[in-house]
Write an enzyme that holds these catalytic residues in place. Structure first.
Site, PDB file in Angstrom:
ATOM      1  N   ASP A   1      10.535   1.247  -9.210  1.00  0.00           N
ATOM      2  CA  ASP A   1       9.065   1.282  -9.108  1.00  0.00           C
ATOM      3  C   ASP A   1       8.744   2.519  -8.292  1.00  0.00           C
ATOM      4  O   ASP A   1       8.994   2.558  -7.083  1.00  0.00           O
ATOM      5  CB  ASP A   1       8.579  -0.002  -8.414  1.00  0.00           C
TER       6      ASP A   1
ATOM      7  N   HIS B   1      -3.527  -4.243 -10.692  1.00  0.00           N
ATOM      8  CA  HIS B   1      -4.506  -3.917  -9.641  1.00  0.00           C
ATOM      9  C   HIS B   1      -5.195  -2.617 -10.039  1.00  0.00           C
ATOM     10  O   HIS B   1      -4.723  -1.894 -10.930  1.00  0.00           O
ATOM     11  CB  HIS B   1      -3.802  -3.778  -8.282  1.00  0.00           C
TER      12      HIS B   1
ATOM     13  N   GLU C   1       5.860  -1.710 -15.648  1.00  0.00           N
ATOM     14  CA  GLU C   1       4.523  -1.392 -15.118  1.00  0.00           C
ATOM     15  C   GLU C   1       4.017  -0.071 -15.685  1.00  0.00           C
ATOM     16  O   GLU C   1       4.696   0.950 -15.586  1.00  0.00           O
ATOM     17  CB  GLU C   1       4.590  -1.282 -13.585  1.00  0.00           C
TER      18      GLU C   1
ATOM     19  N   ARG D   1      10.689  -5.872 -14.101  1.00  0.00           N
ATOM     20  CA  ARG D   1       9.244  -5.603 -14.122  1.00  0.00           C
ATOM     21  C   ARG D   1       9.032  -4.366 -14.986  1.00  0.00           C
ATOM     22  O   ARG D   1       9.864  -3.449 -14.976  1.00  0.00           O
ATOM     23  CB  ARG D   1       8.694  -5.351 -12.698  1.00  0.00           C
TER      24      ARG D   1
ATOM     25  N   HIS E   1      -3.000   0.633  -4.397  1.00  0.00           N
ATOM     26  CA  HIS E   1      -3.801  -0.575  -4.604  1.00  0.00           C
ATOM     27  C   HIS E   1      -5.227  -0.124  -4.298  1.00  0.00           C
ATOM     28  O   HIS E   1      -5.674  -0.147  -3.152  1.00  0.00           O
ATOM     29  CB  HIS E   1      -3.347  -1.704  -3.675  1.00  0.00           C
TER      30      HIS E   1
ATOM     31  N   HIS F   1       9.460  -5.828  -2.600  1.00  0.00           N
ATOM     32  CA  HIS F   1       9.192  -4.532  -1.959  1.00  0.00           C
ATOM     33  C   HIS F   1      10.459  -3.935  -1.351  1.00  0.00           C
ATOM     34  O   HIS F   1      10.448  -3.417  -0.239  1.00  0.00           O
ATOM     35  CB  HIS F   1       8.087  -4.678  -0.908  1.00  0.00           C
TER      36      HIS F   1
ATOM     37  N   ASP G   1       8.067  13.858  19.538  1.00  0.00           N
ATOM     38  CA  ASP G   1       7.200  14.987  19.178  1.00  0.00           C
ATOM     39  C   ASP G   1       6.992  15.133  17.674  1.00  0.00           C
ATOM     40  O   ASP G   1       6.295  16.048  17.232  1.00  0.00           O
ATOM     41  CB  ASP G   1       7.818  16.300  19.688  1.00  0.00           C
TER      42      ASP G   1
ATOM     43  N   HIS H   1       3.554 -12.524  -8.442  1.00  0.00           N
ATOM     44  CA  HIS H   1       2.444 -11.608  -8.167  1.00  0.00           C
ATOM     45  C   HIS H   1       1.510 -11.595  -9.377  1.00  0.00           C
ATOM     46  O   HIS H   1       1.818 -12.190 -10.407  1.00  0.00           O
ATOM     47  CB  HIS H   1       2.955 -10.198  -7.846  1.00  0.00           C
TER      48      HIS H   1
ATOM     49  N   GLU I   1       1.549  -4.925 -14.995  1.00  0.00           N
ATOM     50  CA  GLU I   1       2.909  -4.996 -14.472  1.00  0.00           C
ATOM     51  C   GLU I   1       3.469  -6.415 -14.356  1.00  0.00           C
ATOM     52  O   GLU I   1       3.802  -6.871 -13.265  1.00  0.00           O
ATOM     53  CB  GLU I   1       2.961  -4.317 -13.105  1.00  0.00           C
TER      54      GLU I   1
ATOM     55  N   ASP J   1       1.747   4.745 -10.542  1.00  0.00           N
ATOM     56  CA  ASP J   1       2.466   3.533 -10.113  1.00  0.00           C
ATOM     57  C   ASP J   1       3.171   2.970 -11.342  1.00  0.00           C
ATOM     58  O   ASP J   1       2.535   2.308 -12.162  1.00  0.00           O
ATOM     59  CB  ASP J   1       1.442   2.535  -9.537  1.00  0.00           C
TER      60      ASP J   1
ATOM     61  N   TYR K   1      11.533 -12.632 -12.015  1.00  0.00           N
ATOM     62  CA  TYR K   1      12.519 -12.441 -10.951  1.00  0.00           C
ATOM     63  C   TYR K   1      13.283 -13.753 -10.830  1.00  0.00           C
ATOM     64  O   TYR K   1      12.748 -14.749 -10.333  1.00  0.00           O
ATOM     65  CB  TYR K   1      11.814 -12.074  -9.633  1.00  0.00           C
TER      66      TYR K   1
HETATM   67  N1  GLY Z   1       4.181  -0.262  -6.244  1.00  0.00           N
HETATM   68  C1  GLY Z   1       3.365  -1.301  -5.816  1.00  0.00           C
HETATM   69  C2  GLY Z   1       2.855  -2.110  -6.925  1.00  0.00           C
HETATM   70  O1  GLY Z   1       3.395  -2.053  -8.003  1.00  0.00           O
HETATM   71  O2  GLY Z   1       1.857  -2.752  -6.816  1.00  0.00           O
HETATM   72 MN    MN Z   2       1.486  -1.701  -9.046  1.00  0.00          MN
HETATM   73 MN    MN Z   3       4.506  -0.421  -8.713  1.00  0.00          MN
END
Ligand code: GLY
Ligand code: MN
Ligand code: MN
Length: 435
Positions: free
Chosen positions: A257, A351, A404, A402, A358, A240, A36, A347, A381, A268, A385
């Site tokens: 992050d 973005h 960002e 990272r 995103h 992630h 529920d 990566h 970003e 972000d 790694y």
């Molecule tokens: N938090 C997702 C990214 O950095 O794209």
């Molecule tokens: Mn990002």
């Molecule tokens: Mn991020």
């Protein structure tokens, strides 16, 4: 909520580009979390962008030049009993008086009413693929209109992706959007500062995640924009990682992050700092490479430069750094061409950012990288790694870093919206020492 005039102007902008078509835009469906219990509802970004309407079970229809009004809303009716359980509803009158609809109908009557709105229109614009169950309903409504052809009624013969028009508008943020994005970036940066201030060896990742959520919620955010990544030590190499259950150890780095959502706009931000407040020598060496790449990439995020330039510049600096650290052998050019760097940087450098983390908008136009324009917001970003593989210098094993930031492209030079979160080694260490 933004001024209703903002939503009205957006609808006018879209209708201007639609010409003779009709657009049918559903909000998101509600999702069950367990029996529920539902997940907290979050409206569809396209739907909200055009309506400002945050209730579930709603569909907006834009019908340019319709005599009885161009903006039609299907929504839930008022229901005192249900409202006692679930909270107030705008109802049909509210859809008109508060949200500017010209006409409003009960969502339960949509099957009877919607086909009529498609009659004698050549095109139907819809958010193809976003809500697949709804796409099927829409095709059935189009079919119903086709079945009336003997009565002289024509059905739409083109189904067009509304995103093609709408996402171009969403990509370039206007002043009122930029103001919200400045606020949410500042709040989110404060959450990162708080994490730096309280972090101590022996704490758990979830304690830090709780501190972040506390700052976001206490500052009035509706939610986080995506589940926070609070990744100590080796977990930082899982891109992630959202489990956030491990203990933070002396000598490890912590990659966070995290960003909040305000008025359905996202921040972000990533920062990577030492759990004990002092970067070790090898951690400093890797961190300085990532920071140099990030600063150079931000420098490229300017009007009239290509979308890809920040990435290209960051990549070159990361690869140079990897060679200097002894983690890659050979020339910069060969390592880039052969993609050897992907073992450490898997990566891209950023973005679009907006209502979705995103965010929507094409990255290439006519097969060329897009030119950056004032009002676009991007993340920058880069990261490195480094795994624990046997061939890696032990000093650098399990180092995930990272950095960002959220960057607004402006004519007068870009603006780093997330600058309230420190990122130089000195600034981070002194904030942590003061905590
Ligand atoms: N938090 C997702 C990214 O950095 O794209
Ligand atoms: Mn990002
Ligand atoms: Mn991020």
């Amino acid at each position: 909520m933004l001024d209703p005039k903002v939503f009205s102007r957006r609808r006018q902008d879209v209708m201007h580009l639609m010409a003779e078509g009709v657009a049918v835009i559903p909000t998101s469906p509600e999702c069950t979390r367990s029996r529920d219990v539902l997940f907290p509802f979050r409206p569809d970004s396209d739907f909200y962008y055009l309506t400002g309407f945050a209730e579930p079970e709603a569909v907006a229809v834009l019908c340019p030049n319709r005599d009885q009004g161009e903006f039609v809303v299907f929504c839930r009716e008022r229901d005192p009993e249900r409202e006692t359980w679930e909270g107030k509803r705008a109802g049909l009158d509210g859809a008109i008086s508060q949200f500017g609809a010209d006409d409003a109908f009960p969502i339960d009557d949509i099957d009877e009413i919607l086909p009529g709105l498609l009659e004698n229109r050549t095109k139907v614009f819809c958010t193809v693929g976003s809500h697949k169950d709804f796409d099927i309903k829409l095709l059935n409504w189009v079919q119903e209109v086709k079945n009336k052809s003997r009565a002289g009624i024509t059905a739409p013969n083109e189904i067009v992706d509304l995103g093609h028009i709408l996402h171009e508008l969403r990509l370039v943020k206007r002043t009122e959007e930029v103001n919200v994005m400045k606020r949410i970036a500042k709040i989110s940066a404060s959450a990162h500062r708080r994490a730096m201030e309280v972090c101590r060896p022996g704490m758990s990742e979830y304690e830090i995640a709780a501190e972040i959520e506390y700052v976001l919620k206490k500052s009035g955010c509706d939610s986080w924009a995506y589940p926070p990544i609070v990744a100590g030590g080796v977990n930082a190499c899982i891109l992630h990682y959202i489990t956030n259950r491990d203990t933070l150890h002396d000598g490890d780095l912590l990659l966070i992050d995290a960003g909040g959502e305000l008025e359905y706009y996202a921040a972000d931000i990533t920062r990577t700092f030492p759990v004990n407040g002092k970067y070790s020598g090898p951690q400093k060496a890797v961190y300085e490479v990532v920071l140099a790449a990030q600063l150079a990439a931000i420098d490229q995020a300017q009007v009239n430069r290509h979308w890809n330039w920040p990435h290209a510049v960051a990549l070159k600096i990361l690869v140079e750094g990897l060679i200097d650290l002894g983690l890659l052998k050979g020339s910069v050019e060969d390592n880039i061409e052969q993609g050897n760097y992907r073992r450490f940087f898997m990566h891209r450098t950023g973005h679009w950012l907006g209502m979705d983390v995103h965010d929507v908008g094409d990255y290439k136009v006519a097969n060329e990288w897009r030119i950056l324009e004032p009002g676009m917001v991007i993340t920058v970003e880069p990261g490195l790694y480094i795994s624990g593989d046997d061939d890696i210098d032990p000093r650098y094993r399990y180092t995930g870093i990272r950095i960002e930031d959220d960057v607004l492209v402006q004519r007068k030079g870009n603006l780093v919206l997330s600058s309230h979160a420190p990122k130089t080694i000195d600034d981070i260490e002194s904030l942590m020492a003061s905590g």
